[in-house]
Design an enzyme around this catalytic site. Structure first.
Site, mmCIF file in Angstrom:
data_model
loop_
_atom_site.group_PDB
_atom_site.id
_atom_site.type_symbol
_atom_site.label_atom_id
_atom_site.label_comp_id
_atom_site.label_asym_id
_atom_site.label_seq_id
_atom_site.Cartn_x
_atom_site.Cartn_y
_atom_site.Cartn_z
ATOM 1 C CG ASP A 180 -4.419 -5.495 -0.123
ATOM 2 O OD1 ASP A 180 -4.833 -4.348 -0.361
ATOM 3 O OD2 ASP A 180 -3.922 -5.832 0.962
ATOM 4 C CG HIS A 199 -1.781 -1.134 1.382
ATOM 5 N ND1 HIS A 199 -2.105 -1.676 2.601
ATOM 6 C CD2 HIS A 199 -2.440 -1.886 0.463
ATOM 7 C CE1 HIS A 199 -2.926 -2.700 2.430
ATOM 8 N NE2 HIS A 199 -3.134 -2.855 1.141
ATOM 9 C CE1 TYR A 221 -0.261 1.978 9.103
ATOM 10 C CE2 TYR A 221 -0.437 -0.138 10.210
ATOM 11 C CZ TYR A 221 -0.939 0.805 9.316
ATOM 12 O OH TYR A 221 -2.117 0.559 8.659
ATOM 13 C CE LYS A 277 2.057 3.458 5.587
ATOM 14 N NZ LYS A 277 1.552 2.281 4.844
#
Length: 181
Positions: A170, A62, A132, A72
């Site tokens: 996905d 992603h 995250y 991140k």
């Protein structure tokens, strides 16, 4: 805490100093001043996320486009994952290359993934809790990704294809070369 460079510029591993005794262990998982001193980056994390997944669940690859891109700082608080970052920065010497590392609740490593990367992970343990920090807010209309099994990326996810569980969303992501037409 110490920092370890990866083979991709801007993507690095943070290794905490862990204190252990007969009672258990303790470590500082994040300190803004230490992060800035080690990395030279002044990043303001604005959102924390957590996912809980079972063995074989693969989330990714992603990223968010344009002004909504996110850096991140990722880690695992329970279990083990193979974490992958793919360099999408067209002016980078490692454009289209990836870095993979096992993050788990034993090594307590964290991976910093800068803006301009696709990111994903697969769960290697029975269950994993994945956390995250993001430096930009999630914006649904900017969300996209790359198909996890893209042959051009040659990512070894460390599991058999039959063990991998991917969401419908996905599974229909484009391949890397479709993004760069």
């Amino acid at each position: 805490m110490e920092i370890e460079e990866t083979n991709i510029e801007g993507c690095f591993i943070l290794k905490p100093r862990i204190f252990k005794d007969e009672r258990g262990s303790f470590f500082e998982s994040f300190n803004q001043k230490t992060f800035e001193k080690l990395t030279g980056l002044n990043i303001n994390f604005v959102q924390d996320n957590q996912s809980i997944s079972t063995r074989g669940v693969l989330r990714g690859l992603h990223f968010q486009k344009g002004e909504y891109a996110q850096a991140k700082l990722v880690r695992v608080t329970k279990g083990s994952v193979l974490d992958v970052a793919v360099d999408l920065r067209k002016d980078s010497p490692t454009f289209g290359k990836h870095f993979a590392i096992e993050l788990n609740d034993q090594n307590n490593y964290q991976l910093f993934v800068p803006r301009g990367f696709a990111h994903g992970f697969v769960v290697l343990s029975d269950q994993a809790i994945f956390n995250y920090k993001c430096d930009n807010y999630y914006y649904k209309d900017a969300e996209t990704g790359i198909k996890y099994d893209d042959p051009d990326l040659e990512i070894d996810w460390k599991l058999k294809v039959s063990e991998i569980l991917v969401s419908e969303k996905d599974n229909i992501l484009p391949n890397f070369n479709e993004l760069n037409k």
